[in-house]
Design an enzyme around this catalytic site. Structure first.
Site, PDB file in Angstrom:
ATOM      1  N   CYS A 259      56.605  33.329  72.991  1.00 32.33           N
ATOM      2  CA  CYS A 259      56.502  34.784  73.093  1.00 32.33           C
ATOM      3  C   CYS A 259      57.225  35.349  74.310  1.00 32.33           C
ATOM      4  O   CYS A 259      57.144  36.532  74.570  1.00 32.33           O
ATOM      5  CB  CYS A 259      55.047  35.240  73.096  1.00 32.33           C
ATOM      6  SG  CYS A 259      54.138  34.725  74.547  1.00 32.33           S
TER       7      CYS A 259
ATOM      8  N   HIS B 213      60.110  49.908  85.349  1.00 28.31           N
ATOM      9  CA  HIS B 213      59.888  50.767  84.194  1.00 28.31           C
ATOM     10  C   HIS B 213      61.163  50.941  83.371  1.00 28.31           C
ATOM     11  O   HIS B 213      61.139  50.995  82.153  1.00 28.31           O
ATOM     12  CB  HIS B 213      59.385  52.141  84.667  1.00 28.31           C
ATOM     13  CG  HIS B 213      58.043  52.460  84.124  1.00 28.31           C
ATOM     14  ND1 HIS B 213      57.055  53.028  84.865  1.00 28.31           N
ATOM     15  CD2 HIS B 213      57.529  52.286  82.892  1.00 28.31           C
ATOM     16  CE1 HIS B 213      55.987  53.186  84.120  1.00 28.31           C
ATOM     17  NE2 HIS B 213      56.245  52.744  82.918  1.00 28.31           N
TER      18      HIS B 213
HETATM   19  C1  PEP Z   1      55.949  35.232  79.785  1.00 26.74           C
HETATM   20  O1  PEP Z   1      55.582  34.932  80.923  1.00 26.74           O
HETATM   21  O2  PEP Z   1      56.931  34.717  79.222  1.00 26.74           O
HETATM   22  C2  PEP Z   1      55.206  36.238  79.009  1.00 26.74           C
HETATM   23  C3  PEP Z   1      55.466  36.425  77.733  1.00 26.74           C
HETATM   24  O3  PEP Z   1      54.283  36.992  79.661  1.00 26.74           O
HETATM   25  P1  PEP Z   1      54.656  38.174  80.698  1.00 26.74           P
HETATM   26  O4  PEP Z   1      56.123  38.459  80.568  1.00 26.74           O
HETATM   27  O5  PEP Z   1      53.796  39.318  80.309  1.00 26.74           O
HETATM   28  O6  PEP Z   1      54.281  37.576  82.008  1.00 26.74           O
END
Ligand code: PEP
Ligand code: MG
Length: 557
Positions: free
Chosen positions: A491, A195
């Site tokens: 992302c 968190h």
């Molecule tokens: C990732 O795996 O890079 C992603 C954007 O998803 P998360 O961090 O939510 O697993």
């Protein structure tokens, strides 16, 4: 321009897990340690009087946390409210009072034991729920400190800007921090999905977690913290540390449109988890949402959220971006983010097991997926938003086709998948041919490429997004994008690094999605480079042997 560290001599350098990007320097303030474990005796003379001391201590802690929650907003407010609920939980108080009356434990000891029992139950659930055990320990420490007449643990009110250093920071402490006053956070414990890390990112405060040796930093000493690389460097003077702050603040001039200096468009999008986050992202100038982590809106739900509740959450997110693109990810349950209503338990390696899209395909979760797709499609119709929906944890073209067909059967025009598994890159042409877009999750792609748990401190360097092997995979996707015409966005956290973002564009990324606080710095940096200069940076990074060498090669251009 960011301050370069190559010509600087650091007094001491520590390394931890990068948890929230950005560089900041300043004076160290050590956070008050929690109270020690209370002694089991002596037994109170009057157990009833001793048991009656617990309720007022709890009330005081609840009142203090409530006061903080009242002035907080968004995610910080939610965390504080969750901590208030935990602190005021009658089951915790009842159990503690029972231990005093039945076992003759002193009040502080009884609270300690009762809270530990609750925390153990959460820990045994693993993943996200285990992280919540930290919240229970925080509540325990505050009540015990009160009962022992000790100062409240955690962050005191800061009268001037400082870098906070702690063994671990309670979520309630992190939630109450003000960016600009709390310059950066460094903790010895915690992982990037704790968190503390999530809140630091949402507040835009640079943070390094899992930084062993941090507590040896002296109060008042000067440090420079790089939340992007995980470096914590002690410098000779506060002036030197503050210079980093001034330089970092100077970088951020962005006109709100993501593009290179020669006008090549690269939409800069936001990663968000709920309606408040979407509103903040819109205010920060995001051109859309590149990753709506829908599971974050329902982490504490014990039952599948009703379609009406889902639709309300999706309406709030989409409503903040009317007329702009929003990409929602279907529930990414499992591993570090188990959803109580969608878990697949008992696996020895949950990160390699039934998580993400696999729950829908292999573990009876298809109806949940269908209801989510219906709610998302309805929210798109409600708001008129240009909605894309993508699936997490996709390994094959067949999975991509299955998911895209389901999306289309609900009238969702743009269906995509996340690229988080190296096999999906090796089959990129076939995967990209099935969908309208893909988005690279560099956090998981690095984890699976290097077989290095993204939550583990000791292997954090392998999960460095500058690793040339990871960049090579992204380059392969860029090439597949040209061949198939399917756009590739990024992302994962990699997109939030202003020096790495141009490299990703040079590798073929069509859009970048990041925590909203990173938008300005990334946008400003991108606007200084032409597309060809981005490609030159990509070639330099790919040719490097290590993540550090890739950083240096790009910095020298
Ligand atoms: C990732 O795996 O890079 C992603 C954007 O998803 P998360 O961090 O939510 O697993
Ligand atoms: Mg992921």
């Amino acid at each position: 321009m960011p301050v370069e560290s190559t010509d600087r001599t650091y007094l001491a350098s520590l390394r931890g897990i990068p948890a929230s990007p950005g560089r900041a320097g300043g004076r160290v303030v050590r956070v008050a340690e929690p109270p020690p474990e209370p002694a089991p005796g002596p037994a109170p003379l009057d157990a009833a009087i001793e048991a009656a001391r617990i309720a007022p201590a709890v009330e005081l802690v609840v009142a203090r946390l409530t006061a903080r929650a009242e002035v907080a907003t968004g995610e910080a407010k939610e965390v504080l409210e969750a901590t208030v609920t935990m602190a005021g939980d009658p089951a915790l108080q009842d159990r503690a009072q029972q231990l005093v009356v039945d076992r003759g434990a002193p009040a502080a000891r009884a609270v300690w034991q009762a809270a530990n029992q609750f925390a153990e139950i959460l820990s045994s659930m693993g993943g996200y729920m285990a992280e919540r055990a930290r919240d229970v320990h925080d509540v325990r420490d505050r009540i015990v400190a009160e009962l022992l007449g000790m100062p409240a643990p955690g962050v005191a009110d800061l009268d001037e800007p400082a870098v906070l250093v702690a063994a671990d920071l309670a979520p309630a402490d992190t939630a109450g921090l003000r960016p600009g006053v709390a310059l950066a956070l460094v903790t010895e414990q915690g992982g990037p999905t704790s968190h503390t890390a999530i809140l630091a990112r949402s507040l835009g405060i640079p943070a390094v977690v899992g930084c062993s040796g941090a507590r040896a930093l002296a109060d008042g000493s000067a440090v420079v913290v790089d939340g992007g690389s995980g470096a914590v460097d002690q410098v000779a003077s506060l002036d030197e540390a503050s210079a980093v702050r001034a330089a970092a603040a100077d970088t951020a001039e962005w006109d709100g449109t993501g593009r290179t200096a020669d006008g090549h468009p690269v939409p800069l999008l936001a990663n968000i988890g709920d309606g408040d986050g979407a509103a903040d992202a819109a205010a920060a100038g995001a051109e859309g949402v590149g990753l709506f982590r829908t599971e974050l809106a329902f982490l504490s739900a014990t039952e599948e959220p009703a379609p009406s509740r889902q639709r309300a959450v999706y309406d709030a997110v989409l409503g903040a971006f009317t007329g702009r693109p929003v990409t929602a990810r279907t529930l990414d349950a499992g591993a570090d983010k188990p959803l109580p209503f969608l878990s697949y338990d008992g696996e020895p390696n949950p990160a390699l097991g039934v998580r993400g899209l696999r729950i829908a395909r292999l573990a009876g979760g298809q109806a949940v997926l269908d209801r989510q797709l219906a709610a998302l499609a309805a929210a798109a119709a409600d708001t008129g938003v240009d909605l894309g929906v993508m699936a997490p944890m996709v390994a094959t073209a067949e999975e991509a086709r299955w998911f895209a067909e389901r999306c289309r059967s609900y009238g969702i025009a743009k269906a995509g998948v996340m690229i988080e598994i190296p096999a999906a890159v090796l089959a990129a042409d076939a995967v990209l041919a099935e969908v309208d877009f893909v988005s690279v999750g560099t956090n998981d792609l690095a984890q699976y490429l290097f077989a290095a748990d993204r939550q583990s401190g000791p292997v954090a360097a392998l999960n460095d997004p500058w690793q040339p092997a990871l960049l090579r995979l992204i380059g392969m996707l860029g090439e597949a994008s040209v061949r198939t015409g399917t756009p590739v966005g990024v992302c994962g956290e990699a997109a939030a690094d202003p020096e790495l973002a141009p490299v990703l564009v040079g590798l073929g990324a069509a859009s970048l999605s990041m925590g909203p606080t990173a938008l300005r710095a990334v946008g400003a940096r991108l606007a200084t480079l032409t597309l060809e200069q981005c490609r030159e940076r990509a070639r330099a990074a790919l040719a490097a042997g290590t993540a550090g060498a890739a950083r240096r090669a790009v910095a020298e251009l």
